[in-house]
Design an enzyme around this catalytic site. Structure first.
Site, PDB file in Angstrom:
ATOM      1  N   ASN A  11       0.864  -1.129  -0.085  1.00 36.15           N
ATOM      2  CA  ASN A  11      -0.021   0.068   0.138  1.00 36.15           C
ATOM      3  C   ASN A  11       0.985   1.198   0.104  1.00 36.15           C
ATOM      4  O   ASN A  11       1.527   1.454   0.898  1.00 36.15           O
ATOM      5  CB  ASN A  11      -0.734  -0.025   1.366  1.00 36.15           C
ATOM      6  CG  ASN A  11      -1.842   1.141   1.395  1.00 36.15           C
ATOM      7  OD1 ASN A  11      -1.746   2.099   0.470  1.00 36.15           O
ATOM      8  ND2 ASN A  11      -2.201   1.402   2.550  1.00 36.15           N
ATOM      9  N   LYS A  13      -0.042   4.239  -0.103  1.00 37.02           N
ATOM     10  CA  LYS A  13      -0.442   5.456   0.500  1.00 37.02           C
ATOM     11  C   LYS A  13      -0.380   6.674  -0.239  1.00 37.02           C
ATOM     12  O   LYS A  13      -0.284   6.888  -1.531  1.00 37.02           O
ATOM     13  CB  LYS A  13       0.007   5.536   1.961  1.00 37.02           C
ATOM     14  CG  LYS A  13      -0.007   4.220   2.630  1.00 37.02           C
ATOM     15  CD  LYS A  13      -0.049   4.495   4.023  1.00 37.02           C
ATOM     16  CE  LYS A  13       0.246   3.154   4.972  1.00 37.02           C
ATOM     17  NZ  LYS A  13      -0.140   3.064   6.452  1.00 37.02           N
ATOM     18  N   HIS A  97      -9.480   0.647   4.945  1.00 41.53           N
ATOM     19  CA  HIS A  97      -8.136   0.631   5.816  1.00 41.53           C
ATOM     20  C   HIS A  97      -8.524   1.569   6.959  1.00 41.53           C
ATOM     21  O   HIS A  97      -9.178   2.553   6.996  1.00 41.53           O
ATOM     22  CB  HIS A  97      -7.352   1.470   4.723  1.00 41.53           C
ATOM     23  CG  HIS A  97      -5.758   1.404   5.339  1.00 41.53           C
ATOM     24  ND1 HIS A  97      -5.379   2.175   6.225  1.00 41.53           N
ATOM     25  CD2 HIS A  97      -4.634   0.481   5.009  1.00 41.53           C
ATOM     26  CE1 HIS A  97      -4.027   1.943   6.647  1.00 41.53           C
ATOM     27  NE2 HIS A  97      -3.664   0.832   5.930  1.00 41.53           N
ATOM     28  N   GLU A  99      -6.669   3.783   8.362  1.00 41.71           N
ATOM     29  CA  GLU A  99      -6.519   5.398   8.053  1.00 41.71           C
ATOM     30  C   GLU A  99      -7.792   5.986   7.412  1.00 41.71           C
ATOM     31  O   GLU A  99      -8.055   7.094   7.776  1.00 41.71           O
ATOM     32  CB  GLU A  99      -5.363   5.567   7.147  1.00 41.71           C
ATOM     33  CG  GLU A  99      -3.988   5.508   7.998  1.00 41.71           C
ATOM     34  CD  GLU A  99      -2.897   4.787   7.068  1.00 41.71           C
ATOM     35  OE1 GLU A  99      -2.780   5.318   6.027  1.00 41.71           O
ATOM     36  OE2 GLU A  99      -2.050   4.584   7.845  1.00 41.71           O
ATOM     37  N   GLU A 169      -5.291  -5.897  10.511  1.00 45.38           N
ATOM     38  CA  GLU A 169      -4.204  -4.942  10.765  1.00 45.38           C
ATOM     39  C   GLU A 169      -4.613  -3.864  12.126  1.00 45.38           C
ATOM     40  O   GLU A 169      -5.491  -3.063  12.220  1.00 45.38           O
ATOM     41  CB  GLU A 169      -4.384  -3.570   9.651  1.00 45.38           C
ATOM     42  CG  GLU A 169      -4.056  -4.250   8.278  1.00 45.38           C
ATOM     43  CD  GLU A 169      -3.593  -3.459   7.428  1.00 45.38           C
ATOM     44  OE1 GLU A 169      -2.351  -3.367   6.953  1.00 45.38           O
ATOM     45  OE2 GLU A 169      -4.301  -2.151   7.111  1.00 45.38           O
ATOM     46  N   GLY A 175       2.688   1.325  10.852  1.00 43.65           N
ATOM     47  CA  GLY A 175       3.473   2.405  10.826  1.00 43.65           C
ATOM     48  C   GLY A 175       4.120   2.811  12.255  1.00 43.65           C
ATOM     49  O   GLY A 175       4.820   3.813  12.299  1.00 43.65           O
ATOM     50  N   SER A 215       3.485  -3.027  10.176  1.00 40.16           N
ATOM     51  CA  SER A 215       5.053  -2.963  10.478  1.00 40.16           C
ATOM     52  C   SER A 215       5.658  -4.421  10.033  1.00 40.16           C
ATOM     53  O   SER A 215       6.638  -4.810  10.536  1.00 40.16           O
ATOM     54  CB  SER A 215       5.313  -2.641  11.944  1.00 40.16           C
ATOM     55  OG  SER A 215       4.854  -1.495  12.211  1.00 40.16           O
TER      56      SER A 215
HETATM   57  C1  PEP Z   1      -0.850  -0.369   6.333  1.00 34.71           C
HETATM   58  O1  PEP Z   1      -0.794   0.706   6.185  1.00 34.71           O
HETATM   59  O2  PEP Z   1      -1.868  -1.127   5.809  1.00 34.71           O
HETATM   60  C2  PEP Z   1       0.330  -0.811   7.056  1.00 34.71           C
HETATM   61  C3  PEP Z   1       0.354  -2.046   7.304  1.00 34.71           C
HETATM   62  O3  PEP Z   1       1.467  -0.191   7.148  1.00 34.71           O
HETATM   63  P1  PEP Z   1       3.093  -0.199   7.792  1.00 34.71           P
HETATM   64  O4  PEP Z   1       3.439  -1.613   7.011  1.00 34.71           O
HETATM   65  O5  PEP Z   1       3.752   0.789   7.385  1.00 34.71           O
HETATM   66  O6  PEP Z   1       2.741  -0.703   8.984  1.00 34.71           O
END
Ligand code: PEP
Length: 252
Positions: A11, A13, A97, A99, A169, A175, A215
């Site tokens: 992703n 973003k 997601h 976010e 997630e 992040g 992460s």
């Molecule tokens: C995400 O935004 O879906 C995500 C898992 O980000 P990160 O890998 O940076 O934690």
């Protein structure tokens, strides 16, 4: 046990303009073997979808959008429909997601409407769910996730749900560098498979791919992929560079 092909998604973003996205896609095309036995997908920004689809033609890398709207057309300024996403050459779409949930008012109801529209348009939906830090600390993880699954899939004929991919997630792991422990991940993924079975039926739940996100990097992917109910990963930060993303994809 069902034979589920691993799925690794990146992703991007709000990163990379059109030119950078094309350059990066071309690098990935060179770095990821043509005969890779993992399904790979990248999700650039809306404005880069079409050029990235063009750049990745002939590669095993699929392209998905990061979001979509549930209506097909009309007076909805700023929105993008599932058919428009398909017309760029995309096959997948990320829905719900965290976010979008946190900052843009996404709810289980809008996730459900988007999921219906994505399936009707023939896109493969990656439906994201996850608990916040406060919800985990309050012991509400399984309530929250159970509700997200039930409401997300509400009113959809189970026979149409086969393409759906679920992404767990935990919001506190996105992040932050704080990956959930393997025990936490397996516990949740097993719970999610059971929730899908209870909401729909067992065969569908056994065949459904459930990704972990939060992460993920080349250093922890192999351990996560070794867990019984983990079928892949949704990757943010580590999907933005060729070496780290191709390292994750080639985790075996
Ligand atoms: C995400 O935004 O879906 C995500 C898992 O980000 P990160 O890998 O940076 O934690």
């Amino acid at each position: 046990m069902a034979n589920r092909t691993p799925f690794i998604a990146g992703n991007w973003k709000l990163h990379k303009d059109c030119a950078d996205s094309i350059t990066f896609a071309e690098e990935l095309k060179r770095a990821i073997p043509q005969d890779i036995d993992v399904d790979v997908m990248v999700a650039p920004t809306f404005t880069a979808l079409h050029p990235v689809c063009e750049a990745l033609k002939g590669s095993p890398i699929a392209v998905g959008a990061q979001d979509m709207f549930w209506e097909a057309q009309g007076a909805w300024t700023g929105e993008i429909s599932a058919d428009m996403i398909r017309s760029c050459g995309c096959t997948h779409v990320i829905i719900g997601h965290s976010e979008r949930r946190q900052f843009f008012g996404e709810t289980d109801e809008t996730v459900n409407a988007k999921l219906k529209a994505a399936l009707a348009a023939g896109l493969v939906p990656i439906v994201c769910i996850g608990e916040t830090d406060a919800e985990r600390k309050a012991g509400k993880t399984f309530d929250v996730l159970g509700t997200q699954v039930t409401k997300g899939l509400n009113g959809i004929d189970p026979e149409t749900l086969a393409p759906v991919i679920l992404a767990y997630e935990p919001v506190w792991a996105i992040g932050t560098g704080n990956t959930a422990t393997p025990e936490m991940v397996q516990e949740v993924h097993a719970f999610l498979r059971k929730s899908v079975a209870d909401t729909t039926h067992k065969e569908l739940a056994n065949a459904m791919r459930i990704l972990y996100g939060g992460s993920v990097k080349s250093g922890n992917i192999a351990e996560l992929m070794g867990l019984n109910d983990v079928d892949g990963a949704l990757v943010g930060g580590a999907s933005l560079e060729t070496e780290s993303f191709s390292g994750i994809v080639r985790y075996k």
